[in-house]
Write a protein that holds these residues in place. Structure first.
Motif, PDB file in Angstrom:
ATOM      1  N   UNK A 143      55.644  31.019  32.324  1.00  0.00           N
ATOM      2  CA  UNK A 143      54.510  31.681  32.969  1.00  0.00           C
ATOM      3  C   UNK A 143      54.184  32.922  32.150  1.00  0.00           C
ATOM      4  N   UNK A 144      52.918  33.046  31.755  1.00  0.00           N
ATOM      5  CA  UNK A 144      52.495  34.143  30.885  1.00  0.00           C
ATOM      6  C   UNK A 144      51.255  34.820  31.445  1.00  0.00           C
ATOM      7  N   UNK A 145      51.133  36.098  31.183  1.00  0.00           N
ATOM      8  CA  UNK A 145      49.946  36.860  31.567  1.00  0.00           C
ATOM      9  C   UNK A 145      49.246  37.347  30.307  1.00  0.00           C
ATOM     10  N   UNK A 146      47.926  37.475  30.382  1.00  0.00           N
ATOM     11  CA  UNK A 146      47.186  37.957  29.220  1.00  0.00           C
ATOM     12  C   UNK A 146      45.979  38.768  29.674  1.00  0.00           C
ATOM     13  N   UNK A 147      45.486  39.575  28.762  1.00  0.00           N
ATOM     14  CA  UNK A 147      44.291  40.376  29.019  1.00  0.00           C
ATOM     15  C   UNK A 147      43.056  39.513  28.795  1.00  0.00           C
ATOM     16  N   UNK A 148      42.306  39.266  29.861  1.00  0.00           N
ATOM     17  CA  UNK A 148      41.125  38.420  29.729  1.00  0.00           C
ATOM     18  C   UNK A 148      40.103  39.028  28.772  1.00  0.00           C
ATOM     19  N   UNK A 149      39.842  40.323  28.918  1.00  0.00           N
ATOM     20  CA  UNK A 149      38.835  40.954  28.077  1.00  0.00           C
ATOM     21  C   UNK A 149      39.342  41.208  26.662  1.00  0.00           C
ATOM     22  N   UNK A 150      40.625  41.031  26.438  1.00  0.00           N
ATOM     23  CA  UNK A 150      41.169  41.197  25.094  1.00  0.00           C
ATOM     24  C   UNK A 150      41.379  39.897  24.360  1.00  0.00           C
ATOM     25  N   UNK A 151      41.556  38.795  25.108  1.00  0.00           N
ATOM     26  CA  UNK A 151      41.896  37.528  24.451  1.00  0.00           C
ATOM     27  C   UNK A 151      41.115  36.318  24.959  1.00  0.00           C
ATOM     28  N   UNK A 152      40.379  36.477  26.030  1.00  0.00           N
ATOM     29  CA  UNK A 152      39.751  35.293  26.608  1.00  0.00           C
ATOM     30  C   UNK A 152      38.247  35.321  26.683  1.00  0.00           C
ATOM     31  N   UNK A 153      37.643  36.448  26.384  1.00  0.00           N
ATOM     32  CA  UNK A 153      36.189  36.553  26.557  1.00  0.00           C
ATOM     33  C   UNK A 153      35.502  36.775  25.217  1.00  0.00           C
ATOM     34  N   UNK A 154      34.217  36.494  25.190  1.00  0.00           N
ATOM     35  CA  UNK A 154      33.424  36.785  24.001  1.00  0.00           C
ATOM     36  C   UNK A 154      33.967  36.122  22.749  1.00  0.00           C
ATOM     37  N   UNK A 155      34.039  36.885  21.684  1.00  0.00           N
ATOM     38  CA  UNK A 155      34.474  36.345  20.395  1.00  0.00           C
ATOM     39  C   UNK A 155      35.954  36.439  20.153  1.00  0.00           C
ATOM     40  N   UNK A 156      36.736  36.597  21.202  1.00  0.00           N
ATOM     41  CA  UNK A 156      38.178  36.791  21.026  1.00  0.00           C
ATOM     42  C   UNK A 156      39.001  35.567  21.426  1.00  0.00           C
ATOM     43  N   UNK A 157      38.327  34.489  21.782  1.00  0.00           N
ATOM     44  CA  UNK A 157      39.063  33.319  22.270  1.00  0.00           C
ATOM     45  C   UNK A 157      39.985  32.736  21.212  1.00  0.00           C
ATOM     46  N   UNK A 158      39.626  32.885  19.935  1.00  0.00           N
ATOM     47  CA  UNK A 158      40.490  32.338  18.894  1.00  0.00           C
ATOM     48  C   UNK A 158      41.825  33.067  18.861  1.00  0.00           C
ATOM     49  N   UNK A 159      41.818  34.351  19.210  1.00  0.00           N
ATOM     50  CA  UNK A 159      43.062  35.109  19.257  1.00  0.00           C
ATOM     51  C   UNK A 159      43.912  34.661  20.444  1.00  0.00           C
ATOM     52  N   UNK A 160      43.275  34.484  21.598  1.00  0.00           N
ATOM     53  CA  UNK A 160      43.996  33.978  22.753  1.00  0.00           C
ATOM     54  C   UNK A 160      44.617  32.629  22.468  1.00  0.00           C
ATOM     55  N   UNK A 161      43.892  31.788  21.743  1.00  0.00           N
ATOM     56  CA  UNK A 161      44.405  30.458  21.411  1.00  0.00           C
ATOM     57  C   UNK A 161      45.676  30.553  20.572  1.00  0.00           C
ATOM     58  N   UNK A 162      45.717  31.497  19.639  1.00  0.00           N
ATOM     59  CA  UNK A 162      46.908  31.639  18.803  1.00  0.00           C
ATOM     60  C   UNK A 162      48.107  32.132  19.606  1.00  0.00           C
ATOM     61  N   UNK A 163      47.882  33.112  20.474  1.00  0.00           N
ATOM     62  CA  UNK A 163      48.981  33.605  21.306  1.00  0.00           C
ATOM     63  C   UNK A 163      49.559  32.470  22.152  1.00  0.00           C
TER      64      UNK A 163
END
Length: 201
Positions: A143-163
């Motif tokens: 179970x993991x938590x992440x910052x939506x506005x840092x890794x899941x929104x806009x142009x940052x989804x590629x970073x969330x995908x890597x994490x």
């Protein structure tokens, strides 16, 4: 973004950023592209607040795109793009991994945070939920938590995908450090120091 590059006279820089972003997206896709559906990790993304409040119904719909980019199998993919799922549905589906989107610094995520104490408390609140705590994901420590506005929104989804890919396909991403790319995002493209808590644990 290319149009903005033309307007601002920064065509080369806009194209360079687009190439950098596409390279990260292709990195995850290439390493997981040969996985059969049966071998893909089943992932569910929920809203942190609806889980931590102790409810038995949870909002989903956050972070769906980067689950797909990571090579994970989005178990809510057949549902409407957003809405609620019941605790019974979650237990029946029993995902391999659960990720939870946090939108507020008070939950332990964001640029202003320099320590992960609040993130740890938020994770404990999730694991104490009577539904989530009974899932295979919770029992296996997935179970993991992440910052939506840092890794899941806009142009940052590629970073969330890597994490996420680093967590769910450790053998395929052993040599990849998502934080390195995240640091580039801040320091090379925005010219500000990298800091913050973005993905936990």
């Amino acid at each position: 973004l290319r149009m903005l590059g033309y307007i601002l006279g920064k065509v080369e820089r806009a194209n360079a950023f687009i190439d950098w972003r596409q390279d990260i997206m292709h990195l995850a896709e290439e390493r997981t592209g040969d996985l059969k559906e049966a071998d893909r990790v089943r992932v569910l993304c929920l809203d942190f607040t609806s889980v931590a409040s102790g409810n038995s119904e949870f909002y989903y719909g956050w972070g769906q795109r980067f689950i797909n980019l990571s090579g994970g199998l989005n178990i809510a993919g057949g549902l409407p793009s957003s809405g609620k799922v019941s605790g019974e549905w979650v237990l029946e589906e029993n995902p391999d991994v659960i990720i939870l989107a946090s939108c507020y610094p008070k939950e332990g995520f964001g640029y202003s945070l320099t320590y992960d104490t609040l993130a740890e408390e938020s994770l404990n609140a999730v694991l104490n939920n009577s539904v989530i705590g009974e899932t295979g994901a919770a029992k296996k420590g997935n179970v993991y938590l992440y910052s939506y506005y840092g890794l899941g929104s806009g142009g940052q989804t590629q970073l969330g995908a890597l994490y996420l890919a680093k967590r769910i396909y450790q053998d395929l991403f052993m040599d990849i450090d998502p934080e390195q790319f995240h640091r580039e995002y801040f320091e090379e493209w925005f010219g500000i120091p990298y800091q913050g808590v973005w993905f936990y644990p």
